[in-house]
Design an enzyme around this catalytic site. Structure first.
Site, mmCIF file in Angstrom:
data_model
loop_
_atom_site.group_PDB
_atom_site.id
_atom_site.type_symbol
_atom_site.label_atom_id
_atom_site.label_comp_id
_atom_site.label_asym_id
_atom_site.label_seq_id
_atom_site.Cartn_x
_atom_site.Cartn_y
_atom_site.Cartn_z
ATOM 1 N N LYS A 508 0.843 -1.198 0.000
ATOM 2 C CA LYS A 508 0.000 0.000 0.000
ATOM 3 C C LYS A 508 0.877 1.246 0.000
ATOM 4 O O LYS A 508 2.079 1.183 0.266
ATOM 5 C CB LYS A 508 -0.917 -0.005 1.221
ATOM 6 C CG LYS A 508 -0.185 0.020 2.546
ATOM 7 C CD LYS A 508 -1.144 0.058 3.721
ATOM 8 C CE LYS A 508 -0.394 0.148 5.036
ATOM 9 N NZ LYS A 508 -1.285 0.325 6.194
ATOM 10 N N TYR A 735 14.832 31.973 2.555
ATOM 11 C CA TYR A 735 13.659 32.762 2.924
ATOM 12 C C TYR A 735 13.718 33.171 4.389
ATOM 13 O O TYR A 735 14.105 32.387 5.261
ATOM 14 C CB TYR A 735 12.380 31.948 2.702
ATOM 15 C CG TYR A 735 12.006 31.778 1.250
ATOM 16 C CD1 TYR A 735 11.666 32.873 0.462
ATOM 17 C CD2 TYR A 735 11.978 30.511 0.674
ATOM 18 C CE1 TYR A 735 11.322 32.713 -0.866
ATOM 19 C CE2 TYR A 735 11.624 30.337 -0.655
ATOM 20 C CZ TYR A 735 11.302 31.454 -1.426
ATOM 21 O OH TYR A 735 10.953 31.310 -2.733
#
Length: 841
Positions: A508, A735
């Protein structure tokens, strides 16, 4: 009795060699091939199947299947119902593995050529392949395919010896005491090389000295042993071994040829000087100065090259010739790589090597791939085979036919002359080009679509040029998935199970970030019993990619019922409402006995039937014939945590009670399973009929216990440096200007960000990456597509350098710890824009 491969082996002669019992003699067909794995059958008429019996699997079970496929020679350790195999030759022995080794040891004794035996912790395969490169102009060489160095791999390697060979090179590896004695009899090397000693397979030995002494057994009857004196324990053990061997009645005894960078030796290394891409090594040999240059700078390559150098000196090869050939040493492809190709194709790159042994291995890997309907092989001339072109390419044609290859593109003058060998193969289209230039000149991308393409070429043909044409151009951030490591990890868990216990593999969430059909193909090939996906669309994708094994869907939504029925998926049923909805859908479809998996809630309190629901559940299931309970299962909440062991035991007891009650009401017994990866090892009493293997398969023991030492790293996330910036004290990065240089600094901008799955929480020094083997902290805020590393302390760093985000030397568990999360989240968070490269070692 035969004296070489050209004198035929048959069942009668093999029975005589082994002192076995020929239970049934149906004739005397030639036996030229040994088959140990039923999935790797190529030549049924001339193969001898030897079923190996292990604690996990008894290969005698594959005899009926192989008889149907045309195999007529069997060497067994169990009595068979002879009436079922009227045309078969059947030899009975006490132990099939021992018989295999005895047969090949006898075969080895028919040859009187130099045989090089290589052992050690690291470098065995590189040294073997480099020696082949260095000596192929002088000798017809037989060598181990890839890294076939185990108790079964060595016999398969040595069985290749035939009359045309002038030199043999075999590697040998062991994982526990006593094994090398068997391999010594099979290889019986005249020349020995002990590469080095390290930590590999230490768990099977008391200490390193015991491991060294066990490996030295390989050279008990050798003429010479080449090794490095710089490994202190190795040198001491070799001297002691040499003394012991010398006491035997041997004509000349064992000669030692030692090299050293630190002290006097037969080959005394004086200096090792490296520049950007090359290393010059100066030495003294027989009191004369000599030197070589190699196109590598890493320490492992230097050591491997010196071993090869010492061997060539021992063989009396001219110094000038050695220098010329060392300068041309090439990279060795240690793995088969599976990459995304152009036009929805897959590329298997094995383009550094071309011989029948490695071709067979590559074709097996190609056959595992079910994602495309067409299989294509691009093959160069097979050089240094010692065979006539006609017989060689007839054998190649037989291999392609057996493996169901749809298209062959042959490149080279030799294969182009033998087109007739391939023309009569049903369904095979073939095309030939005398040179690489001729192929490239007519190349068109549109000629390759929706297929799996194997590139198999000798080094001289430079097949990497084809790879560049066919491979999909990718973002320089890639996730490498080691399929061999997954197979290894599965076997480690299987070794803890009873032979009858089944294994359900969790694929999965894109196989925990590792891929979908690529992992499923591997698991299907290795005989895993079940796959599990989270949602039906994942299962549909696997079915479309050719996966035929049972697949359980953990979260079956009503909107997906149609797909589940259409693609023969098996839903998890966890509530009465879902059961009634699915039962109605199945009734409408007209199907009966459709398999379902019933989920019981034993304490997780997420999904599943409670104990009070069992009577109603049983009533609905027994009143209709639409559904069949394939398995009953539950989910452990904390199996990895010792502090929660009593809670886990309570879950186990409740599951026993609930599942027994349901089975009694149904009147039949479905498979029961509750154990996950951690419970397989920590709670063996909960293994039951089947276990669910998840994160452990991908190399992570969630309990961080002793199991972790037995697992291999599967995933390596890597990127590259895009640019270097040279900052002054106080200048900021990224940033928000949250990081400032404490002094003159070198900042590397690398091609990965949070859009690729690297957590933003690892900003400003929390996270680190490996650059040139050293940890470099994140500088500033992790951006969407880029981040910066402080590499001030790392010498010779350069733009384009590789950066390891996580892998063998920097485990994903460490990244998760820094990020305050778990490895599951890191692995499943790797973006789909990060291309996956799959490889088998």
């Amino acid at each position: 009795m035969p004296t070489d491969r050209e004198t035929m082996y048959n069942a009668a002669s093999i029975s005589k060699i082994l002192k076995g019992e020929l239970l049934q003699d149906a004739g005397a067909p030639e036996i030229a091939h040994i088959l140990l794995d039923s999935r790797k059958l190529i030549f049924p008429e001339t193969s001898l199947f030897i079923p190996i019996v292990s604690t996990r699997r008894n290969a005698h079970q594959y005899i009926p299947e192989l008889y149907e496929k045309g195999v007529r020679n069997f060497l067994v350790s169990e009595h068979l119902p002879l009436e079922l195999y009227p045309d078969a030759n059947i030899i009975l022995v006490k132990d099939t593995l021992q018989a295999l080794q005895t047969l090949v040891a006898w075969h080895r004794q028919q040859f009187h050529i130099p045989v090089i035996g290589i052992t050690g912790s690291n470098g065995k395969t590189i040294v073997k392949e480099w020696l082949f490169q260095l000596l192929e102009k002088d000798y017809n060489i037989v060598r181990s395919p890839k890294s076939y160095n185990s108790q079964t791999g060595v016999p398969l390697s040595v069985w290749q010896m035939e009359a045309a060979n002038q030199l043999a090179i075999f590697e040998a590896g062991i994982s526990q005491p006593g094994e090398m004695e068997h391999l010594e009899k099979i290889i019986r090397p005249t020349i020995g090389i002990f590469t080095n000693i390290g930590e590999a397979h230490n768990e099977g030995f008391l200490n390193r000295r015991q491991k060294i002494n066990e490996k030295l057994v390989l050279f008990a009857k050798s003429d010479v042993l080449i090794y490095s004196k710089d490994y202190l324990e190795l040198n001491e053990c070799v001297l002691q071994f040499h003394s012991q061997i010398g006491k035997r009645d041997n004509q000349q005894g064992l000669q030692l040829l030692a090299w050293s960078r630190k002290t006097d030796a037969d080959l005394r290394i004086i200096s090792v000087d490296k520049d950007h891409a090359c290393t010059r090594i100066d030495a003294l040999y027989q009191n004369a100065p000599i030197y070589i240059s190699i196109p590598f700078v890493d320490e492992g390559s230097v050591e491997n090259a010196i071993h090869c150098w010492a061997l060539m000196l021992y063989m009396g090869i001219d110094h000038q010739v050695i220098r010329q050939r060392m300068d041309l040493l090439g990279n060795i492809a240690m793995r088969l790589e599976l990459k995304q190709g152009i036009n929805n194709s897959s590329i298997i790159n094995d383009s550094y090597n071309s011989d029948l042994g490695s071709l067979a291995i590559a074709l097996d890997f190609l056959q595992q791939q079910q994602q495309h309907p067409t299989r294509t092989v691009i093959l160069s001339d097979i050089l240094q085979s010692g065979r006539s072109d006609a017989s060689l390419y007839e054998e190649v044609a037989g291999m392609l036919k057996k493996k169901g290859i749809h298209r062959l593109i042959g490149i080279g003058k030799n294969i182009s002359r033998e087109t007739r060998a391939f023309q009569d193969i049903p369904g095979l289209k073939s095309q030939f080009f005398p040179t690489m230039e001729a192929f490239i000149q007519q190349f068109s991308q549109q000629d390759f679509q929706h297929e799996t393409i194997l590139l198999k070429g000798a080094r001289a043909f430079k097949f990497e040029r084809i790879g560049k044409l066919l491979e999909h151009k990718v973002h320089q951030t890639i996730l490498e998935i080691n399929l061999s490591a997954i197979a290894h990890n599965v076997k480690q868990y299987q070794a803890l199970l009873k032979p009858e216990t089944k294994v359900m593999a969790m694929v999965k969430a894109f196989s925990y970030g590792s891929g979908s059909f690529e992992i499923a193909n591997l698991l299907q090939f290795h005989g895993i019993d079940y796959l599990t996906v989270a949602y039906a669309d994942e299962g549909v994708e696997l079915r479309r990619a050719g996966i035929t094994m049972p697949i359980m869907v953990m979260n079956p939504e009503p909107s997906s019922f149609d797909a589940i029925l259409q693609w023969n998926l098996e839903p998890e049923i966890y509530s009465l409402l879902l059961l009634q909805q699915f039962e109605e859908e199945v009734r409408t479809s007209g199907k009966t006995d459709f398999p379902i998996h019933v989920k019981l809630d034993t304490g997780m309190h997420r999904l599943g039937f409670d104990k009070k629901d069992i009577p109603a559940l049983a009533r609905i299931l027994t009143e209709n014939g639409q559904l069949k309970v394939k398995s009953i299962f539950s989910h452990l909440a904390a199996s990895e945590d010792p502090a929660m062991d009593e809670f886990t035991r309570r879950q186990g007891r409740l599951f026993y009670e609930m599942s027994h009650e349901l089975q009694k009401a149904l009147g039949y017994i479905g498979i029961r399973h509750i154990a996950n990866s951690a419970a397989i090892q920590r709670h063996p009493d909960l293994q039951l009929d089947m276990v669910r293997l998840g994160i452990g398969m991908y190399g992570i023991d969630s309990g961080n216990g002793e199991m972790q030492e037995k697992l291999q790293n599967v995933s390596t996330l890597k990127t590259t440096i895009a640019q270097l910036k040279y900052l002054s004290e106080g200048e900021t990065v990224g940033y928000g200007a949250t990081w400032a240089a404490p002094g003159p600094a070198v900042i590397a901008t690398v091609r990965i960000g949070y859009a690729d799955g690297y957590p933003r929480s690892l900003s400003n020094g929390v996270g680190k990456m490996l650059v040139r083997g050293q940890l470099a902290p994140v500088a500033g805020i992790v951006a969407m597509d880029m981040l910066m590393l402080d590499v001030t302390h790392i010498p010779e760093v350069a733009e384009g350098d590789e950066v390891i985000v996580f892998g063998q030397q920097l485990p994903v568990q460490q990244i998760a710890s820094w990020a305050g999360t778990i490895p599951y989240e890191i692995l499943t968070g790797i973006s789909q824009r990060v291309k996956r490269i799959y490889f088998e070692e």
